[in-house]
Scaffold this motif. Structure first.
Motif, PDB file in Angstrom:
ATOM      1  N   LYS A   1      53.171-144.965  60.296  1.00  0.00           N
ATOM      2  CA  LYS A   1      53.392-146.426  59.568  1.00  0.00           C
ATOM      3  C   LYS A   1      52.110-147.246  60.600  1.00  0.00           C
ATOM      4  O   LYS A   1      52.051-146.854  61.080  1.00  0.00           O
ATOM      5  N   VAL A   2      51.753-148.236  59.291  1.00  0.00           N
ATOM      6  CA  VAL A   2      51.143-149.022  60.295  1.00  0.00           C
ATOM      7  C   VAL A   2      51.605-151.100  60.228  1.00  0.00           C
ATOM      8  O   VAL A   2      52.874-150.944  59.087  1.00  0.00           O
ATOM      9  N   SER A   3      51.693-152.037  61.034  1.00  0.00           N
ATOM     10  CA  SER A   3      51.488-152.857  60.462  1.00  0.00           C
ATOM     11  C   SER A   3      50.642-153.963  60.027  1.00  0.00           C
ATOM     12  O   SER A   3      49.047-153.479  60.525  1.00  0.00           O
ATOM     13  N   PHE A   4      51.053-155.229  59.538  1.00  0.00           N
ATOM     14  CA  PHE A   4      49.566-155.971  59.260  1.00  0.00           C
ATOM     15  C   PHE A   4      50.391-157.351  59.893  1.00  0.00           C
ATOM     16  O   PHE A   4      50.886-157.591  59.769  1.00  0.00           O
ATOM     17  N   THR A   5      48.845-157.649  60.284  1.00  0.00           N
ATOM     18  CA  THR A   5      49.434-159.151  60.594  1.00  0.00           C
ATOM     19  C   THR A   5      48.084-159.932  59.836  1.00  0.00           C
ATOM     20  O   THR A   5      46.999-160.174  59.763  1.00  0.00           O
ATOM     21  N   VAL A   6      48.747-161.518  59.018  1.00  0.00           N
ATOM     22  CA  VAL A   6      48.178-162.423  57.735  1.00  0.00           C
ATOM     23  C   VAL A   6      48.303-163.502  58.785  1.00  0.00           C
ATOM     24  O   VAL A   6      49.481-164.065  58.507  1.00  0.00           O
ATOM     25  N   PRO A   7      47.601-164.189  59.347  1.00  0.00           N
ATOM     26  CA  PRO A   7      47.263-165.390  58.816  1.00  0.00           C
ATOM     27  C   PRO A   7      47.791-165.998  57.791  1.00  0.00           C
ATOM     28  O   PRO A   7      47.399-165.709  56.316  1.00  0.00           O
ATOM     29  N   SER A   8      49.165-167.376  57.444  1.00  0.00           N
ATOM     30  CA  SER A   8      49.752-167.368  56.596  1.00  0.00           C
ATOM     31  C   SER A   8      49.722-169.118  56.369  1.00  0.00           C
ATOM     32  O   SER A   8      49.544-169.428  57.359  1.00  0.00           O
ATOM     33  N   GLY A   9      50.007-169.459  54.792  1.00  0.00           N
ATOM     34  CA  GLY A   9      49.496-170.942  54.979  1.00  0.00           C
ATOM     35  C   GLY A   9      50.718-170.958  53.867  1.00  0.00           C
ATOM     36  O   GLY A   9      51.831-171.416  53.695  1.00  0.00           O
TER      37      GLY A   9
END
Length: 486
Positions: free
Chosen positions: A260-268
């Protein structure tokens, strides 16, 4: 594949029918009746695909009404090394969205996925270039025209305009908050002189712009007469095009489907990370989806507490990561629909409450609107917040440790990602833009200018063409009508 509205509109429509329209007639957002699934065998086969081949494999699951040969031609035309040029010598442009390892210590891996190699140096190009070609294909088949009415906090506008400029049968009316984008972002949009591009600077914040787009879209008679469409992430095709790079990131970071992987996403506006949610619902082995916000922390507050409380214009901060200066996340409704198990009536009631009372509460506490917050973990969401001082520190640290300059939004993502690293689970941070677009903060952080790709050296000095308007929907409708002749 047929689509339904998050608010219950029951008329079944296919991909081509919703492509040009944006919002559903009831004000909801379109979602497929069920998410298509990706098998382990398909994932294994996709490991050798080019980006264009991967895009076709994902998109044909959602756009079954478009002949596969036509869809292939559109993907092949869109995803090329010429369109997504190599802006870093050490990267292979043919990969389109290459990964770079930032740290790999104590079994914890942090990677950066480059999404800003397109014409406007921002991740929005990944979907917008495809959207422009899909629009042109669909309009040509029906000898039709389209007037795109959209809103931008910085990058969507330029990506849309560069994708649509000069395209037959298409005009673009793009709203942006007046004097609240970076100098580079402003120049990138306003310097376009194409006759089918109209830039409108609104005397307000991004949420005011977005509210006007929704107001026009909800006037069904006007929308039909003026042939109004949208390129904001309320457009389903825009979101599903972004699903592709989650698959590419996963396949590039792993060697087998058990990991598995995780994602971090700058979000607005929740569009970028909503695409990750959809990929996860399709069966992509994603562990965590980490929402990174700036000072405008509406989404972080929800994923920590279960309370969704939108801010008014006066409460929305103007920050150094301006593309995230959003306090009313349009795509959030798609996730709430899934969180509520597809209960469209409840979704409609909750987002009516957003309009009348400013939010809703799913924490399960006294007086709350439900207790669905306990289900958040099932969908893998976590969150964090980054502020200006964090951005400066992160930009300096990444430059010092890895010799990479990152933009302010990506810095927000990296700061939050470091707080959510897990042993044995690679964390991929989605890059959002090249640092040249936010040179003012790069100067503050590093004491020098950000490097600029060829062709953008003096963009701020180019003549600019735009008009300033206030937040008057009636006047905005009149302006559009005047310039379409419809």
């Amino acid at each position: 594949m047929h689509y339904v509205s998050t608010r219950g509109h029951t008329a079944q429509q296919n991909f081509s029918e919703i492509l040009l329209g944006g919002l559903a007639p009831d004000g909801g957002l379109y979602l497929p009746q069920c998410y298509p699934q990706v098998t382990a065998d398909e994932l294994n086969a996709w490991r050798t695909f080019s980006y264009a081949e991967l895009a076709l494999a994902v998109l044909k699951k959602f756009a079954s009404d478009i002949p596969e040969a036509d869809l292939k031609a559109i993907c092949d035309k869109t995803y090329t090394g010429e369109v997504y040029r190599n802006t870093r010598p050490e990267q292979d442009a043919a990969q389109i969205t290459p990964l770079r390892v930032l740290t790999d210590a104590d079994g914890k891996s942090l990677l950066l996925q480059a999404l800003s190699n397109g014409p406007t140096l921002a991740f929005k190009d990944m979907a917008m270039q495809l959207l422009g070609n899909l629009f042109e294909y669909t309009l040509a088949k029906h000898d039709a025209e389209l007037n795109i009415f959209g809103a931008t906090s910085g990058d969507t506008g330029s990506a849309a305009e560069y994708a649509m400029r000069g395209k037959k049968g298409i005009r673009v009316f793009m709203l942006s908050p007046h004097k609240k984008m970076s100098a580079f972002q402003t120049a990138q949009m306003f310097s376009l002189q194409d006759p089918n591009i109209y830039n409108i600077a609104v005397d307000g914040v991004f949420d005011d712009c977005q509210d006007m787009v929704k107001a026009v879209s909800n006037d069904l008679e006007y929308k039909s007469r003026q042939k109004i469409g949208t390129v904001n992430s309320i457009n389903w095709a825009r979101v599903v095009a972004q699903v592709v790079y989650y698959f590419r990131g996963y396949l590039s970071a792993t060697s087998n489907n058990q990991q598995k992987v995780s994602f971090t996403v700058p979000s607005g506006n929740f569009g970028n990370i909503c695409a990750g949610h959809i990929a996860r619902m399709m069966g992509l082995p994603i562990d965590k989806l980490v929402v990174a916000t700036n000072e405008n922390d509406v989404l972080d507050e929800f994923f920590r507490t279960g309370v969704y409380r939108v801010r008014k214009s006066a409460e929305t901060w103007h920050t150094t990561s301006p593309s995230m200066d959003i306090s009313k996340a349009s795509n959030f409704e798609r996730f709430i629909f899934d969180l509520l198990d597809g209960d469209a009536a409840r979704v409609a009631a909750l987002f009516k409450k957003v309009e009348t009372e400013g939010g809703f509460d799913l924490s399960g506490g006294p007086g709350s609107d439900g207790d669905e917050f306990k289900k958040i973990a099932h969908f893998g969401f976590e969150s964090g917040k980054s502020v200006h001082a964090d951005r400066l520190t992160t930009i300096r640290q990444v430059e010092k440790n890895y010799g990479i300059t990152v933009d302010t939004h990506t810095a927000d993502g990296i700061k939050v990602a470091l707080e959510h690293l897990q042993t044995g689970v690679p964390m991929i941070v989605l890059e959002t833009a090249l640092p040249a677009k936010f040179n003012e903060t790069i100067q503050e952080a590093l004491g020098r200018d950000a490097e600029r790709p060829a062709g953008f050296e003096n963009i701020e000095a180019l003549p600019q063409r735009f008009i300033v308007m206030d937040t008057d929907v009636v006047k905005m409708k009149a302006f559009i009508a005047e310039h379409t002749g419809l």
